[in-house]
Design a protein around this motif. Sequence first.
Motif, PDB file in Angstrom:
ATOM      1  N   ASN B  39       0.799  -1.229   0.000  1.00  0.00           N
ATOM      2  CA  ASN B  39       0.000   0.000   0.000  1.00  0.00           C
ATOM      3  C   ASN B  39       0.830   1.278   0.000  1.00  0.00           C
ATOM      4  O   ASN B  39       0.306   2.349   0.305  1.00  0.00           O
ATOM      5  N   SER B  40       2.107   1.165  -0.313  1.00  0.00           N
ATOM      6  CA  SER B  40       2.928   2.359  -0.406  1.00  0.00           C
ATOM      7  C   SER B  40       2.428   3.205  -1.574  1.00  0.00           C
ATOM      8  O   SER B  40       2.238   2.714  -2.678  1.00  0.00           O
ATOM      9  N   THR B  41       2.193   4.477  -1.298  1.00  0.00           N
ATOM     10  CA  THR B  41       1.636   5.327  -2.353  1.00  0.00           C
ATOM     11  C   THR B  41       2.678   6.243  -2.968  1.00  0.00           C
ATOM     12  O   THR B  41       2.372   7.079  -3.787  1.00  0.00           O
ATOM     13  N   ILE B  42       3.909   6.086  -2.510  1.00  0.00           N
ATOM     14  CA  ILE B  42       4.977   6.912  -3.075  1.00  0.00           C
ATOM     15  C   ILE B  42       5.683   6.103  -4.161  1.00  0.00           C
ATOM     16  O   ILE B  42       6.265   5.057  -3.893  1.00  0.00           O
ATOM     17  N   SER B  47      11.632   1.492  -6.646  1.00  0.00           N
ATOM     18  CA  SER B  47      10.713   0.373  -6.888  1.00  0.00           C
ATOM     19  C   SER B  47      11.154  -0.379  -8.139  1.00  0.00           C
ATOM     20  O   SER B  47      11.455   0.204  -9.173  1.00  0.00           O
ATOM     21  N   LYS B  48      11.211  -1.682  -8.011  1.00  0.00           N
ATOM     22  CA  LYS B  48      11.731  -2.500  -9.104  1.00  0.00           C
ATOM     23  C   LYS B  48      10.620  -3.393  -9.646  1.00  0.00           C
ATOM     24  O   LYS B  48       9.570  -3.566  -9.010  1.00  0.00           O
ATOM     25  N   ALA B  49      10.898  -3.964 -10.758  1.00  0.00           N
ATOM     26  CA  ALA B  49       9.922  -4.853 -11.388  1.00  0.00           C
ATOM     27  C   ALA B  49       9.567  -6.025 -10.482  1.00  0.00           C
ATOM     28  O   ALA B  49       8.465  -6.535 -10.513  1.00  0.00           O
ATOM     29  N   GLY B  50      10.506  -6.426  -9.617  1.00  0.00           N
ATOM     30  CA  GLY B  50      10.277  -7.585  -8.754  1.00  0.00           C
ATOM     31  C   GLY B  50       9.390  -7.313  -7.550  1.00  0.00           C
ATOM     32  O   GLY B  50       8.955  -8.234  -6.885  1.00  0.00           O
ATOM     33  N   ASP B  51       9.099  -6.020  -7.258  1.00  0.00           N
ATOM     34  CA  ASP B  51       8.279  -5.700  -6.095  1.00  0.00           C
ATOM     35  C   ASP B  51       6.878  -6.275  -6.252  1.00  0.00           C
ATOM     36  O   ASP B  51       6.313  -6.288  -7.332  1.00  0.00           O
ATOM     37  N   LYS B  52       6.317  -6.722  -5.130  1.00  0.00           N
ATOM     38  CA  LYS B  52       4.976  -7.317  -5.152  1.00  0.00           C
ATOM     39  C   LYS B  52       3.928  -6.255  -5.469  1.00  0.00           C
ATOM     40  O   LYS B  52       3.953  -5.154  -4.938  1.00  0.00           O
ATOM     41  N   THR B  53       2.976  -6.632  -6.306  1.00  0.00           N
ATOM     42  CA  THR B  53       1.903  -5.697  -6.639  1.00  0.00           C
ATOM     43  C   THR B  53       0.553  -6.387  -6.479  1.00  0.00           C
ATOM     44  O   THR B  53       0.465  -7.597  -6.318  1.00  0.00           O
ATOM     45  N   LYS B  54      -0.512  -5.570  -6.529  1.00  0.00           N
ATOM     46  CA  LYS B  54      -1.883  -6.089  -6.475  1.00  0.00           C
ATOM     47  C   LYS B  54      -2.765  -5.126  -7.254  1.00  0.00           C
ATOM     48  O   LYS B  54      -2.349  -4.004  -7.572  1.00  0.00           O
ATOM     49  N   SER B  55      -3.973  -5.547  -7.568  1.00  0.00           N
ATOM     50  CA  SER B  55      -4.927  -4.630  -8.166  1.00  0.00           C
ATOM     51  C   SER B  55      -5.353  -3.633  -7.097  1.00  0.00           C
ATOM     52  O   SER B  55      -5.528  -4.013  -5.936  1.00  0.00           O
ATOM     53  N   ALA B  56      -5.549  -2.392  -7.492  1.00  0.00           N
ATOM     54  CA  ALA B  56      -5.900  -1.359  -6.515  1.00  0.00           C
ATOM     55  C   ALA B  56      -7.211  -1.714  -5.824  1.00  0.00           C
ATOM     56  O   ALA B  56      -8.217  -1.995  -6.479  1.00  0.00           O
TER      57      ALA B  56
END
Lengths: 355, 121
Positions: B39-42, B47-56
């Motif tokens: 939930n980092s908004t900055i 931030s790299k391609a490997g960072d975990k993501t999710k749909s907003a």
Amino acid sequence: MPPRTCGLCNNARAMLKRPKTGQQICRDCFFYVFETEVHNTITEAKLFKPGDKVAIGASGGKDSTVLAHVMKALNERYQYGLDLFLLSIDEGITGYRDDSLETVKRNQQQYDMPLKILSYDELYGWTMDAIVEQVGKKNNCTFCGVFRRQALDRGAASLGVDHIVTGHNADDIAETVLMNIMRGDIARLGRCTLICTEGEDTIKRSKPFKYAYEKEIVMYAYFKKLDYFSTECIYSPDAYRGHARVFLKDLEAARPSAIIDIIHSGEAFEVSEEVKATQKVQQTCKRCGYMSSNDLCKACTLLEGLERGVANSAITDRARKKLDAEGPAPENLRTIPFYHAPSATPNIAIAINTP
Amino acid sequence: MSTTSTIKLKVEFSGGLELLFSNQRSHRIEIPAVVPSDNSTIIDATSKAGDKTKSADVTYLMYHLRDHLLKERVELFMEAGTVRPGILVLINDTDWELEGEGEYVLKDGDEIVFISTLHGG
Ligand SMILES: [Zn+2]
Ligand SMILES: [Zn+2]
């Protein structure tokens, strides 16, 4: 997540989860159950009889706005035969009460009910703004609470009504139960869960929303697009109540039935005869005629403190003794107009703003 | 990862909550469709391609509102990663408790309403 169907009509889409039951229901079923539960509360407690004149204590906030709406709807639907009025107290708080009174004036038009506004200024000669200027922001809630209670009764007496209904909801009552426990005020604990309070010469007061959750009141106002005012009183830092409120909301988030459970716990306390005996016998105030447990009612005591420039005298016993030591109240002291209990008041024409 | 795609939302505050958001009830905002899982908004260079993501989702939205729109007193809006108890949330006019609360995945055009119940009756 697929849309869920209403658990009551099995037809429309569910839009709300009821905190009391966990039931998932649609908008129309919600209106129906909310209103019907208030109706059941009213009929089970036998709050009204046909022909009663009832004043709705209206602040312009969510609870009293929804109450006015629901009282009007139920009065028509179930033919209670009530004469409904809106009664507002103007504490004289710039930027707070003057704005919320505008909301009440719109409600008067929307609900087509006569409105009576009574101000602290006309009754006591002091606005809350002026009081805060003298006493500061520490004890001002004491003044406001005492003054409001008496102003509501006096406003009701001038309207010739039999009964005042207020918007106190289940969350408010649970909060008051907690407050009374935390203060060790067992006598009040016994009384605060009563749906209706009535003394011999006091105007009946009741809380038709006693079992209505705050969440549902707010959702009702939102779905009905009711017009209400929501800004915290600018002088309101009643820190103790604030803590009780936050604590209660935390409990409710973990287990929604906590609200009703606390009310039931409050109801289950039996106030012993010993505690009841220590409650003072009611008499009338020697100066203004309002009910009182001492020679002077609380409002007269507070007003005398303000007038003599020693406003905190009524707050602490020590300061009160100092005031007494300074001698009796001066002759020219401003006082509150003499109060005539409603039974003694002939039903004369009164000046109210009709819509 | 399509970091460029965004979703547009209408966000409304009422019941006194608007006072924390420049006293403005209605806001139109745009947020990324895919966001960091924490939930980092900055969005920064680290931030790299490997960072975990999710749909907003709505939880991310709350962090976004807190970090970018909230003008004062964070504790009156959020507590322990969710809204402060006593604040109601509606997703397209439906109680968020029926929509998965914070885990509701936002769609373009959604309307989210936050109502405080804590202000005077
Ligand atoms: Zn239904
Ligand atoms: Zn008196």
